[in-house]
Structure formats: structure tokens, C-alpha cells
Design an enzyme around this catalytic site. Sequence first.
Site: not given
Ligand SMILES: *Cc1c(COP(=O)(O)O)cnc(C)c1O
Length: 405
Positions: A74, A201-203, A242, A328
Site C-alpha cells: 500500500t 509486499s512480504a506478507h 527508522t 460488506c
Molecule cells: C495485498 C495487496 C496490496 C496491499 O499490500 P499491503 O502490503 O497489505 O499493504 C496491494 N496490491 C495488491 C495487488 C495486493 O494484493
Amino acid sequence: MKLPIYLDNNSTTPMDPRVFEAMKPYFMNVYGNAASRNHAFGWEAEDAVEKAREQVAKIIGASSKEIVFTSGATESDNIAIKGAAEMYERKGNHIITCEIEHKAVLDPCRKLEKKGFEVTYLKPDKYGMVHPEDIEKAITDKTILVSLIMGNNEIGTINPIKEIGAVCRKHNVILHTDATQCVGKVPIDVNKMNIDIMSISAHKMYGPKGVGALYVRRKSPRVKLAGVIDGGGHERGMRSGTLNVPGIVGLGAACEIAMQDMEKDHKRIMELSDKFKTKIFEALDETYINGHPTERLPGNLNISFAYVEGEGLMMGMKDLAVSSGSACTSASLEPSYVLKSLGIGDELAHSSIRFGIGRFTTEEEVDYAVDNVIKAVNHLREMSPLYEMVKDGIDLSKVEWQDHH
Ligand SMILES: *Cc1c(COP(=O)(O)O)cnc(C)c1O
């Protein structure tokens, strides 16, 4: 087998235990500030950050100097779009994106519109794909940025980024791509694919939440972005603050592991999702796959089940953690804007489910899930008069409905 079964890997992925192991020392023992230049505590943290920077760069074919660490995709999307808009404002005020981007791209674009920028929101084709010709037609002499998602988080469609990048190069327009769903899952090379800025994004790749990166091209062309978060000039002035050392180490480890395991993971995940899809389509008619039939994220299956009611379907699949095609909102159940843009009707959108198979999904879980879905859909259809009519061969388009209004 533990219930419920996690089939929502496009929302987030569980952390790989190997990633957690790599992160551990950086929560306690190695606690220096990576920006502290005067002592070993700082140097050790900085070394870890620089190693991670190389790991992230390597998986996308970049150089480590081109990686900016952020708090997630994001933030990366915000820096890319707002940062480019501010930096190139004098060159032009036009941005091109598409209707089915993630909100992390759409919302910054909306904000820029209020500040006088013009944004073209391209409509994708019925599979959710944007084509190079669409981009080329939309480019004007005021265009400074194209921001286009690589792999769509809802429907899984993968855009032809390389060809779109070539069009952008030809017209001297910067290309940003939100590759959050793709990094670590499909091969990416920022140079071969003509990408100038890219969000990570890592997650979404078995790393920790709250950390990500932005790739920013340094040569041919050199891209500059105005800082969105100011204060201290960390990360080449593009993102002060940081650094989250354990998180960054985790992102680096996640990239390293993904690079090693990509082929193996891809093969296994494709086998599982093919099995899932085949079994569902064998057992259920009037069932449709949303998104592109072939150009799609491994493991993502977005499926509409006609003649079932979405909420009932979710209730019937309580053992499965999945996402529905409705969002929702406080007042009502709105169908997803992504499915809507593809021209999928409200009824069908409400009966859509996104299944996300990932690295840790087992075959046993897939078998259980398929069984559960088939039972739930059949159960709901038994109660649907419309479905009974369809089965009896009545063409619903020819039926004259009584008007209740
Ligand atoms: C999950 C996702 C995001 C947001 O990533 P975050 O690391 O959760 O902020 C943005 N773009 C796409 C395509 C995503 O799948």
C-alpha cells in the site's frame, strides 16, 4: 487435518518457518539502528538490511541500489504514484491506470484527480486483461505515468506487462506495476519486462506483515520520485523513517526461499488447483471461472456458482477460509468492483468465491474443500426454483416474468 482450512492465500500467506528463523535474532540480539554509523550495533543492523536488499533485488533482476524498503505494498503504491506525480508534474498531468487495480492504486489516483491530475481508468477485457494497444491509445503528450497491476488479487489475471512496458518506453512514459501477487510466484525481470517502478509486499509471499519494497529504476531511464514520508532522508530520500530491521530481514529471506522453491512450488500449486478446478467442474454445471483461462496467478481460482445465493454458500462452507465476491459495506452487500468491471452481473458476482491455494496447502485439504463446495452448492440448488427450471430445460431468457412492482 485442522479445520478451518486456509484457502485465502491471495489475502495473506502464512509465514514460512524458515523466514521466522531468519528474523529471530533481529528482534532481540541485533537491535541497532541501521542508520547508526558510529558503532558495531548500527553496522550489524545495516549489514543485515543490505543483505536483504540484495536478496530482494536478485529475485526481480534489479540492482540493490534500486530497492527502497517500505511498510508494504500500500505504501509502495502510494510512493510510486504520488511520488511520480509530484516529480513529473511539470512534464504533464495525465496518468493511466485501470478499473480493477487494487485500492492502494485507485485511491491515490482519486486523490490526485482532486489536485488537478487527469486519470484514465481503462476498462479491461472480459478476462480482466489490459492490452498494449489499449495503453498506446490512451497515451497523450501529457501522460507521465502508467500504473498497471501485474497479477490481479481477486481474479488472478496476469497482464502482458513486458509488452505494455515496451509501449511505455516508446512513448517515454514511466511504467509502475503493482506486482504484489506475482513476486516470488512467477519469474520477473524488471529489465526484460521494461518495468520502471514496482511494488512488493512480504506478507503475500510467506514473509511478515507490515513490510514491503519499491523497486525504482536507476538508469535508462533514471526514475526520480518525490518523497511522500519526509524526515531524515532514509532510503535515498524516498522513504524516511527508522528501518524495520527484522521485517526487512524477513522480506529478504522470503525472496531467497521463493527463488529456490519457485519451480517446485509452482508445479505443486498448479497440480492442486488443477485438481480442485477439474473436480468442481465435473460435479457442478452452471459454474464459471472468473479471470483469464490461462494467464493467471498459480493457485488463484475465482469461481461463480450460478443459482446459489452468496451468503448461503459462505454459510455452507464454514470449514473453509475463503473470500467472497461481495464486499460488506455498512449498508449493503455490494458486488466486487472487479467482477462488476468484467461485466459479471450482480447475481453471479454475489455467488463468486475466491479460493487461494498456497505453499502450505495440502492435497488432503484440497480434497476436503472440493467435497465441501460441491455439497454446499448442490444443497442450495436443490432449494432453488430457478435451477430446477434450468435443469428441466426451460430457457430462462424466454420466460415472461411477472412484475411484482
Ligand atoms: C495485498 C495487496 C496490496 C496491499 O499490500 P499491503 O502490503 O497489505 O499493504 C496491494 N496490491 C495488491 C495487488 C495486493 O494484493
